[in-house]
Design an enzyme around this catalytic site. Sequence first.
Site, PDB file in Angstrom:
ATOM      1  N   GLN A 108      40.486  51.117  16.439  1.00  0.00           N
ATOM      2  CA  GLN A 108      40.142  49.681  15.996  1.00  0.00           C
ATOM      3  C   GLN A 108      38.077  50.086  15.128  1.00  0.00           C
ATOM      4  O   GLN A 108      37.916  48.947  14.615  1.00  0.00           O
ATOM      5  CB  GLN A 108      39.582  48.825  17.037  1.00  0.00           C
TER       6      GLN A 108
ATOM      7  N   ASP B  76      39.180  55.790  22.624  1.00  0.00           N
ATOM      8  CA  ASP B  76      40.309  55.457  21.543  1.00  0.00           C
ATOM      9  C   ASP B  76      39.360  54.474  20.382  1.00  0.00           C
ATOM     10  O   ASP B  76      38.477  53.613  20.424  1.00  0.00           O
ATOM     11  CB  ASP B  76      41.754  54.347  22.367  1.00  0.00           C
TER      12      ASP B  76
ATOM     13  N   CYS C 103      48.393  43.276  23.260  1.00  0.00           N
ATOM     14  CA  CYS C 103      48.405  44.301  24.624  1.00  0.00           C
ATOM     15  C   CYS C 103      47.790  44.239  24.829  1.00  0.00           C
ATOM     16  O   CYS C 103      47.572  45.795  25.571  1.00  0.00           O
ATOM     17  CB  CYS C 103      48.827  45.888  23.151  1.00  0.00           C
TER      18      CYS C 103
ATOM     19  N   HIS D 236      43.874  48.327  25.542  1.00  0.00           N
ATOM     20  CA  HIS D 236      44.912  48.432  25.256  1.00  0.00           C
ATOM     21  C   HIS D 236      45.535  49.179  25.810  1.00  0.00           C
ATOM     22  O   HIS D 236      45.186  49.897  26.336  1.00  0.00           O
ATOM     23  CB  HIS D 236      44.947  48.323  23.239  1.00  0.00           C
TER      24      HIS D 236
ATOM     25  N   LYS E 190      45.935  52.125  10.494  1.00  0.00           N
ATOM     26  CA  LYS E 190      44.508  51.081  10.523  1.00  0.00           C
ATOM     27  C   LYS E 190      43.316  51.577  10.010  1.00  0.00           C
ATOM     28  O   LYS E 190      42.109  50.717  10.010  1.00  0.00           O
ATOM     29  CB  LYS E 190      44.133  51.141  12.690  1.00  0.00           C
TER      30      LYS E 190
END
Lengths: 419, 151
Positions: free
Chosen positions: A216, A213, A377, A136, A239
């Site tokens: 998600q 990261d 993104c 991302h 999220k």
Amino acid sequence: MTPLVSSPEQYRKADFDVYRVREDFPILHREVYGKPLIYLDNAATTQKPRAVIEAIRRYYEETNANIHRGLHFLSERATEQYEAVRRKIQEFLGASESCEVVFTRGTTESINLVASSLGRLLLQPGDEVVLTTMEHHSNIVPWQLICSATGAKIRVVPINDCGELCLEDFERLLNPRTKIVALTHVSNALGTVNPVHQVVQMAKTVNATVVVDGAQAVSHLPVDVRQLGCDFYAFSGHKLFGPTGIGVLWGRAELLEAMPPYQGGGEMIRTVTFEESTWAKIPHKFEAGTPPIAEVIGLGAAVDYVLQVGYAAIGEHEAALLERATRALATIPGLRIIGNAREKAAVVSFVLEGVHPHDIGTILDRDGIAIRAGHHCAQPLMQRFGVAATARASFAFYNTFSEVDALAAGVEKVIEVFS
Amino acid sequence: MKVEPELRELYQEMIVDHGRRPRNFGRIEPASCRAEGFNPLCGDRVTVYLRCKDGRVRDASFEGQGCAISVASASMMTEAVKGKSREEVERMFDAFHRLLTEENATPAPELGKLKVFAGVREFPSRVKCAVLAWHTLKAALSGTEETVSTE
């Protein structure tokens, strides 16, 4: 430490009833354009259960005060609740100490913090930061900023046509100048679940620091940072069925202690004179200013809620959703699914021959179906697949089979409009 | 399968046709002016080429990629502005803008078949798609070299 997934309260799949779970989410009962909302944009943000909304309301109605400052009753109660969430996150991530949990505004701020602060600690001219093609923008741009400030370079791990990392290429990229490896746990645009544990083991052969990261990942699968072996892990509350404006950066204590502060202000200092200041201990060194207290409380409620539903049940239900969606969409003529990794979260990105994803999005929207259409993104990733954009349906545990079927029917309608 | 009337209004036959088979697609060599437009939110890109003489647009073309609305808008715009004076083009720009953004706007006569874009008004998030080419055209006429952004 036992991984979270084996704790008994997470094994509740026998009880899992999607329609009962949906009762916990007020927004899922609203209509858009006179049709029931079908929310398939969970990779952008997730909906909030009543428990989260209530926790925030209760905080403002009963406890609101600034933390770590006042000597009064409310301030002490607010501080207690805030710090209790830090311990909850520590447990949620399988971290060894709660001081390793830094609250931020979100994944983006978490990564900016690591890139800027760790980068200043580690990077010398000619050093290398390794990223992957599927990152991302928020796991690309912060590294570009610190690389241009330090003279370090970015190297990129390619992916194959299924959207999986090419680990042989990764191995070839690794060298003594590789100081940092930053990668996503789950791709927002493809759904690929990366083999983080394996990547960490490879990175450690050259003593690189690994930043993950997790934006998600946390809504789909249990995370144990000690099992993964990484050095930093970032995610966002919104999220994970929690509020916006709150995120987490977990980092190894010894690294956080060695890193310079990211922002200056109140809360993060020990002493201040005009000549010099000294820093508070971690995690407070990285929490300048009044934090988003209500959002932290809300995040705590979200974590409780997710653990109560249980990752085993979530995993099983989402796998069934993904399979049904993949099967239904793959049979539509002219439709191509982008991202077919063997390990995949419940995300389906697709393109339709002769129809731009935005037009798909607009037509589905009128059926009450919310999806994302665009570059997600992740422009370098779109270039890798030779598309400008994709349409993306991303699922959560509260989505149903009939919603999947409505998505497929909606795509058939798109084809009809353009026929 | 029932397609809602507002969707039929948006994706009219003419828009779908121009979206699929854009007219004046390609570059003009040599062009007297050109400009690039970009919508950072969706990644749509368009380059508009013009050949102007004696204050009139003699030829117009575009290149780029985007959704049906943005490609159809660029295609029909290049058809509409050929032979028009700068002032006429500016009046069309304003009229087109009003058609897409003002409630109950009646299409100005100079818009001609561009009035098919009136349906876009019901889809606020798509207005940018329809006006990207027009903003780029305006930049080309004013000689701005910088990429025009919808943001």
